[in-house]
Design an enzyme around this catalytic site. Sequence first.
Site, PDB file in Angstrom:
ATOM      1  N   GLY A   8       0.843  -1.209   0.000  1.00 59.65           N
ATOM      2  CA  GLY A   8       0.000   0.000   0.000  1.00 59.65           C
ATOM      3  C   GLY A   8       0.868   1.245   0.000  1.00 59.65           C
ATOM      4  O   GLY A   8       0.541   2.261   0.617  1.00 59.65           O
ATOM      5  N   GLY A  11      -0.350   4.965  -0.955  1.00 61.63           N
ATOM      6  CA  GLY A  11      -1.400   5.633  -0.189  1.00 61.63           C
ATOM      7  C   GLY A  11      -0.871   6.792   0.641  1.00 61.63           C
ATOM      8  O   GLY A  11       0.311   7.143   0.570  1.00 61.63           O
ATOM      9  N   ASP A  33       2.343  -1.856  -4.399  1.00 60.16           N
ATOM     10  CA  ASP A  33       0.951  -1.396  -4.414  1.00 60.16           C
ATOM     11  C   ASP A  33       0.294  -2.015  -5.637  1.00 60.16           C
ATOM     12  O   ASP A  33       0.982  -2.430  -6.570  1.00 60.16           O
ATOM     13  CB  ASP A  33       0.894   0.139  -4.505  1.00 60.16           C
ATOM     14  N   TYR A 142     -15.936  -0.697   8.615  1.00 54.52           N
ATOM     15  CA  TYR A 142     -14.485  -0.463   8.719  1.00 54.52           C
ATOM     16  C   TYR A 142     -14.019  -0.794  10.145  1.00 54.52           C
ATOM     17  O   TYR A 142     -13.027  -1.512  10.342  1.00 54.52           O
ATOM     18  CB  TYR A 142     -14.203   0.994   8.376  1.00 54.52           C
ATOM     19  N   LYS A 146     -11.498  -3.721  11.640  1.00 53.33           N
ATOM     20  CA  LYS A 146     -10.312  -3.390  12.447  1.00 53.33           C
ATOM     21  C   LYS A 146     -10.327  -4.161  13.781  1.00 53.33           C
ATOM     22  O   LYS A 146      -9.280  -4.610  14.244  1.00 53.33           O
ATOM     23  CB  LYS A 146     -10.221  -1.877  12.678  1.00 53.33           C
TER      24      LYS A 146
HETATM   25  N1  SER Z   1      -8.723   8.158   9.021  1.00 50.43           N
HETATM   26  C1  SER Z   1      -9.489   6.969   9.083  1.00 50.43           C
HETATM   27  C2  SER Z   1     -10.837   7.164   8.497  1.00 50.43           C
HETATM   28  O1  SER Z   1     -11.354   8.257   8.589  1.00 50.43           O
HETATM   29  C3  SER Z   1      -9.604   6.494  10.508  1.00 50.43           C
HETATM   30  O2  SER Z   1      -8.846   5.369  10.673  1.00 50.43           O
HETATM   31  O3  SER Z   1     -11.388   6.254   7.968  1.00 50.43           O
END
Ligand code: SER
Length: 314
Positions: A8, A11, A33, A142, A146
């Site tokens: 990655g 990024g 990447d 998300y 995590k």
């Molecule tokens: N910066 C990230 C987001 O806003 C937080 O881990 O998804």
Amino acid sequence: MKTILIIGACGQIGSELVPALQSLDFDAVYASDKKKPPRELLEKFHSFHYLDVLDYDLLDNLVKDNNIDTIFHLASLLSAKSEKYPQMAWNLNMNGLLNVLEVGRKYNLKRIIWPSSIAVFGPTTPKRNTPNETILQPTSIYGITKVAGELLCKYYFNRYGLDVRSVRLPGIISSETLPGGGTTDYAVEIFYEAIQNNQYTCFLEKDTILPMLYMKDCIKALIHLMEADSVKLKHRIFNLTGVSFSCEQLADEIKKHIPNFSIKYQPDERQLIADSWPQSIDDSLARIEWGWEHAYNLEELTIDMLQCLRKRLL
Ligand code: SER
């Protein structure tokens, strides 16, 4: 000495971590990447390899052929984009991590560093000074990836002795590469718009407070975490923060340098995600176990961002 692979690398974080690692005394630093780097980034990388982290065989060959012993796994779909494509988020964020952990186990890698996020916290978590060990019941997909990722990392550490380390990153503010698809992205966009157009329409409410970290501090943290003495680490996953502020406080700080800057607020669906996250983070465990210290406060990061962006954009 280490042979490091960054997954990655194009990024927001990778594009600054690779040059930082290259400037230090490691055997080799390999950027990878699935996106082709833009020309100015490619010129900075000493080497670049195409890699889709979901392609296990490609990853396995890259690690084997180059005697990689350390991986920074940064490829992930961020919070807002993950809400648009939840199934894709689960696939990339979970199976990508699983591939990296598997290759780490197979080749007995020395270190794997993988960022978790403040998104692991949810509405039932204490909102202020959120401790390291607390309720993890996120409502975003998300955040769910995590939390599951953190548990998977701990599992590989306990079950296979793989040295995986992680920090829960807050919003990262940086001037080189734009973040893509996060909820904290406003804190980067605002600087670009202030410099180029003197105005910004913010997608969060003005009193939304979120924890943030300047990129220079973030890079320092990732490198310190990689180098931390494993004997001193009692934990694998660490809270990390720099400074917390509201959208309005950031706008006011920018106005000190660009007096005719104006801001409007038009909250969209990202407000829901922001509202589920903490306002401030207790990162004392990182400070105790591996000497973490941030350098940039709101005033300092604003000055540095404006300086760096003016150089790049004007
Ligand atoms: N910066 C990230 C987001 O806003 C937080 O881990 O998804």
